[in-house]
Design a protein around this motif. Structure first.
Motif, PDB file in Angstrom:
ATOM      1  N   ARG A 130      -8.448  -9.393  -3.250  1.00  0.00           N
ATOM      2  CA  ARG A 130      -8.961  -8.567  -2.167  1.00  0.00           C
ATOM      3  C   ARG A 130      -9.675  -9.385  -1.086  1.00  0.00           C
ATOM      4  O   ARG A 130      -9.545  -9.103   0.089  1.00  0.00           O
ATOM      5  CB  ARG A 130      -9.942  -7.528  -2.731  1.00  0.00           C
ATOM      6  CG  ARG A 130      -9.275  -6.556  -3.659  1.00  0.00           C
ATOM      7  CD  ARG A 130      -8.367  -5.599  -2.888  1.00  0.00           C
ATOM      8  NE  ARG A 130      -7.429  -4.948  -3.782  1.00  0.00           N
ATOM      9  CZ  ARG A 130      -6.150  -5.265  -3.883  1.00  0.00           C
ATOM     10  NH1 ARG A 130      -5.639  -6.217  -3.145  1.00  0.00           N
ATOM     11  NH2 ARG A 130      -5.351  -4.622  -4.702  1.00  0.00           N
ATOM     12  N   TYR A 170       0.849  -1.189   0.000  1.00  0.00           N
ATOM     13  CA  TYR A 170       0.000   0.000   0.000  1.00  0.00           C
ATOM     14  C   TYR A 170       0.885   1.240   0.000  1.00  0.00           C
ATOM     15  O   TYR A 170       2.028   1.207   0.482  1.00  0.00           O
ATOM     16  CB  TYR A 170      -0.917   0.004   1.227  1.00  0.00           C
ATOM     17  CG  TYR A 170      -1.700  -1.276   1.372  1.00  0.00           C
ATOM     18  CD1 TYR A 170      -2.842  -1.500   0.613  1.00  0.00           C
ATOM     19  CD2 TYR A 170      -1.278  -2.279   2.242  1.00  0.00           C
ATOM     20  CE1 TYR A 170      -3.553  -2.680   0.720  1.00  0.00           C
ATOM     21  CE2 TYR A 170      -1.987  -3.470   2.356  1.00  0.00           C
ATOM     22  CZ  TYR A 170      -3.111  -3.668   1.594  1.00  0.00           C
ATOM     23  OH  TYR A 170      -3.806  -4.841   1.694  1.00  0.00           O
ATOM     24  N   LEU A 215      -8.915  -5.569   6.697  1.00  0.00           N
ATOM     25  CA  LEU A 215      -8.851  -6.156   5.366  1.00  0.00           C
ATOM     26  C   LEU A 215      -9.475  -7.546   5.278  1.00  0.00           C
ATOM     27  O   LEU A 215      -9.707  -8.040   4.170  1.00  0.00           O
ATOM     28  CB  LEU A 215      -7.388  -6.223   4.900  1.00  0.00           C
ATOM     29  CG  LEU A 215      -6.741  -4.847   4.693  1.00  0.00           C
ATOM     30  CD1 LEU A 215      -5.231  -4.976   4.611  1.00  0.00           C
ATOM     31  CD2 LEU A 215      -7.286  -4.186   3.435  1.00  0.00           C
ATOM     32  N   THR A 261      -4.021   0.798  -2.685  1.00  0.00           N
ATOM     33  CA  THR A 261      -3.366  -0.456  -3.024  1.00  0.00           C
ATOM     34  C   THR A 261      -2.493  -0.277  -4.257  1.00  0.00           C
ATOM     35  O   THR A 261      -2.939   0.262  -5.277  1.00  0.00           O
ATOM     36  CB  THR A 261      -4.414  -1.544  -3.311  1.00  0.00           C
ATOM     37  OG1 THR A 261      -5.254  -1.687  -2.164  1.00  0.00           O
ATOM     38  CG2 THR A 261      -3.757  -2.867  -3.623  1.00  0.00           C
ATOM     39  N   THR A 301      -8.813   0.922   0.216  1.00  0.00           N
ATOM     40  CA  THR A 301      -8.493   0.206   1.449  1.00  0.00           C
ATOM     41  C   THR A 301      -9.438   0.717   2.533  1.00  0.00           C
ATOM     42  O   THR A 301     -10.219   1.651   2.307  1.00  0.00           O
ATOM     43  CB  THR A 301      -7.038   0.458   1.888  1.00  0.00           C
ATOM     44  OG1 THR A 301      -6.924   1.798   2.410  1.00  0.00           O
ATOM     45  CG2 THR A 301      -6.070   0.269   0.724  1.00  0.00           C
TER      46      THR A 301
END
Length: 650
Positions: A457, A140, A348, A193, A186
């Motif tokens: 993801r 990131y 996440l 990202t 994010t």
């Protein structure tokens, strides 16, 4: 446990300033580390590269390696590194791999995700960061006043930058809709990202920040063509998977852990590992009826020489215990568990992990595991029943039709705000249009969507070092994109390659989930949670979640769960609401702020059950009292619809 941090300042910082920023990062993670940790690092004026990792590691691949002219940090285990640097022992290969990627960034096309490789030349200050071709490895970036920072953990980037971490509005809207952060979003505002196949550079003596991207999926999916099941192609895939398993064996000397379900993907991974001569510890989650028996049948079919290299453990739910074999205890509070998941995964992870106990901290794993993730590329995970007809539509109509089917498949059915639905739908359409421009003008655009969105993801395959994803081998991905829709539906590539690697499994059937089976993760339990009074307070405090959800729908779902009349859809909706709201608790910790306080609220008593109306065979014969009740009920329903219109079905 690994925390990578790289930076590039617009001006040369004071050494004390950099030290203070690094100390802020370490102070946040120090209570979470469950084993002794060492920091490695090098600074070169305006740039720097640092890595926190366990002092002792079970891997032969070094996460940090340094020479006078170059320092290299590696996240994950870069499977197939020999294709770029030759047969070098993994203990000595990190710097050669970093040099190879600097010289030829397209080398990512020959490696298997996940990986992130970062390097810094101390003499010039030139920084380079490389992501795998899919983008499964986590990296990131954050632009802050005075510079750039890159990390595999968003909170570390915020702490180093010295900014107040805030939730990303559009990211959480998309999460509410799909269960993951779409595109480059994010959970954190301003933290984005880095795409797959990227080489991010920072050159203090030149242009500053630069970025180039190798489109690996376009290269793998569009370039070759031909029959994916031709004998030479099947041999190529089988040899590639066997080679990767052998590469894995060079990095690790113990047994390899693989979760063996009754399905296709884990079976193919096990076949490749056994064909490569690895010793395996197989694990089967027997939560679903019949699946454990299929897995046990596979192990029983192994010849003696292979069976001696296999240990197999089956976990089944305990009578009267959680629905999942390793689920959260029924008397465990929910909100602290959600916060624990956010501490370890920084927002996440998908909310489906809420019924499982959160990790106690950031452990450095002492075992190596193989994941069957990415196999869905070869069996049409998102294909609708009418994909053949849709593929014949004109361009614009075809994109519209595929987007409509995809939204109907993945978007939360009830409880989304209009803004959340619109944000997610727009991103879905953008991704499909992107695939179309690459030449994927049929249902394969749905496979492209799976690889670029859900896999990178939603999947947990990149959460920890030591997880290997062999079905992201370039040979497998290329063959998968060459399959016809009928071959995907028949699992033809899986069957052919599995039979080539392990003939004893040639005709073994795959597990089929019983029709109507409710996933154990969605079995309603929130209404009976020991902290349901706090959940009631959370639901009442709409400021923490109402931007992405429809409050009236959430309130009704929570009332049903409290009354013991909840449905799986209610459980899923409340799981996502809780996940979003408790992220505020986690941000308070990231920002060194006081904890979020909630006052327990006793739920209102459930209304008495409605008495059934008298049974009337002939409506015209109903008495005036019954007809009056019906008239009033119809009127109330009209008023309710006017005050709280249901979201349109998409």
């Amino acid at each position: 446990m690994q925390v990578l941090l790289a930076y590039g300042f617009d001006r040369a910082p004071e050494a004390s300033e950099v030290a203070e920023r690094l100390d802020r990062v370490a102070a946040h993670y120090r209570p979470l580390w469950r084993a002794p940790v060492a920091r490695h690092g090098v600074a070169a004026g305006r740039t720097g590269l640092h890595l926190w990792d366990a002092v002792s590691s079970p891997w032969r691949w070094p996460s940090w390696q340094q020479a006078p002219d170059l320092a290299a940090a590696t996240l994950y285990l870069p499977l197939g590194y020999e294709r770029l640097v030759g047969r070098i022992a993994p203990e000595r290969a990190a710097l050669p791999l970093a040099r190879a990627l600097i010289d030829r960034p397209a080398g990512v096309l020959e490696l298997t995700a996940p990986f992130v490789v970062a390097s810094l030349a101390p003499d010039t200050g030139r920084l380079r960061l490389h992501t795998d071709g899919i983008g499964l490895g986590r990296l990131y970036e954050l632009r802050f006043p005075g510079g750039w920072v890159w990390s595999n953990r968003p909170a570390a980037a915020c702490r180093f930058a010295g900014i107040r971490a805030r939730p990303d509005r559009d990211g959480w809207r998309m999460f509410a809709a799909t269960g993951w952060f779409q595109g480059d979003r994010t959970p954190f505002t301003g933290v984005f990202t880095v795409p797959g196949g990227a080489t991010v550079g920072y050159d203090p003596q030149g242009q500053g920040r630069t970025q180039s991207v190798i489109d690996a999926l376009a290269a793998w999916a569009v370039g070759r063509g031909g029959d994916a099941l031709a004998p030479d192609r099947v041999d190529e895939v089988a040899d590639g998977l066997r080679e990767l398993a052998r590469s894995l064996g060079s990095m690790w000397s113990g047994r390899v852990l693989i979760g063996l379900s009754g399905g296709r993907d884990s079976r193919l991974c096990v076949a490749a590992a056994l064909a490569a001569g690895l010793d395996l510890q197989l694990f089967t989650n027997g939560s679903e009826p019949g699946e454990a028996e299929v897995a046990e049948g596979l192990v029983a079919a192994l010849p003696d020489d292979l069976a001696r290299r296999v240990r197999h453990r089956v976990a089944r739910p305990r009578p009267g215990g959680p629905a999942q074999a390793q689920g959260l205890a029924l008397d465990a509070p929910i909100l602290p568990n959600a916060l624990g998941w956010h501490r370890s995964h920084e927002g996440l992870r998908a909310e489906t992990y809420l019924p499982s106990p959160a990790p106690a901290g950031l452990d450095h794993p002492d075992f190596l595991t193989v994941s069957g993730a990415a196999g869905e590329i070869a069996h049409g995970f998102y294909y609708p029943p009418d994909y053949a007809e849709l593929s014949q539509l004109p361009h614009v109509d075809r994109l519209d039709a595929f987007a409509e089917r995809l939204c109907a498949r993945i978007l939360l059915k009830r409880g989304l705000s209009d803004a959340a639905r619109a944000a997610s739908t727009a991103e879905i359409r953008h991704r499909l249009d992107e695939a179309f421009r690459k030449g994927l003008d049929d249902a394969r655009m749905l496979d492209h969507f799976y690889a670029t969105e859900r896999l990178r993801r939603w999947s947990s395959a990149a959460d920890r070092i030591g997880t290997i994803v062999p079905l992201l081998a370039p040979e497998f991905v290329r063959a998968a994109f060459d399959l016809t829709p009928d071959q995907r539906r028949e699992n033809a590539l899986h069957r052919a390659v599995t039979a080539r690697l392990l003939p004893q499994w040639r005709d073994r059937p795959y597990y089929q989930r019983p029709a109507g089976l409710v996933s154990p993760a969605l079995a309603p339990r929130l209404g009976d949670a020991p902290d349901r009074d706090l959940i009631t307070a959370l639901v009442a405090d709409r400021a923490g979640w109402a931007d992405a959800f429809t409050p009236s729908v959430v309130n009704r779902a929570w009332a049903r769960l409290l009354a013991g009349a909840g449905r799986p859809a209610d459980e899923r909706l409340l799981q996502r609401v809780i996940w979003r709201a408790v992220f505020a608790d986690y941000l308070a910790e990231v920002n060194d702020e006081p904890p979020v306080h909630r006052t327990p609220r006793t739920p209102a008593p459930a209304p008495p059950p409605r008495q059934p109306a008298p049974q009337v065979t002939d409506p015209s014969s109903a008495g005036p009292t019954v007809r009056g009740r019906r008239f009033v009920a119809r009127g109330l329903r009209r008023v309710a619809r006017a005050l709280d219109p249901a979201p349109s079905a998409r």
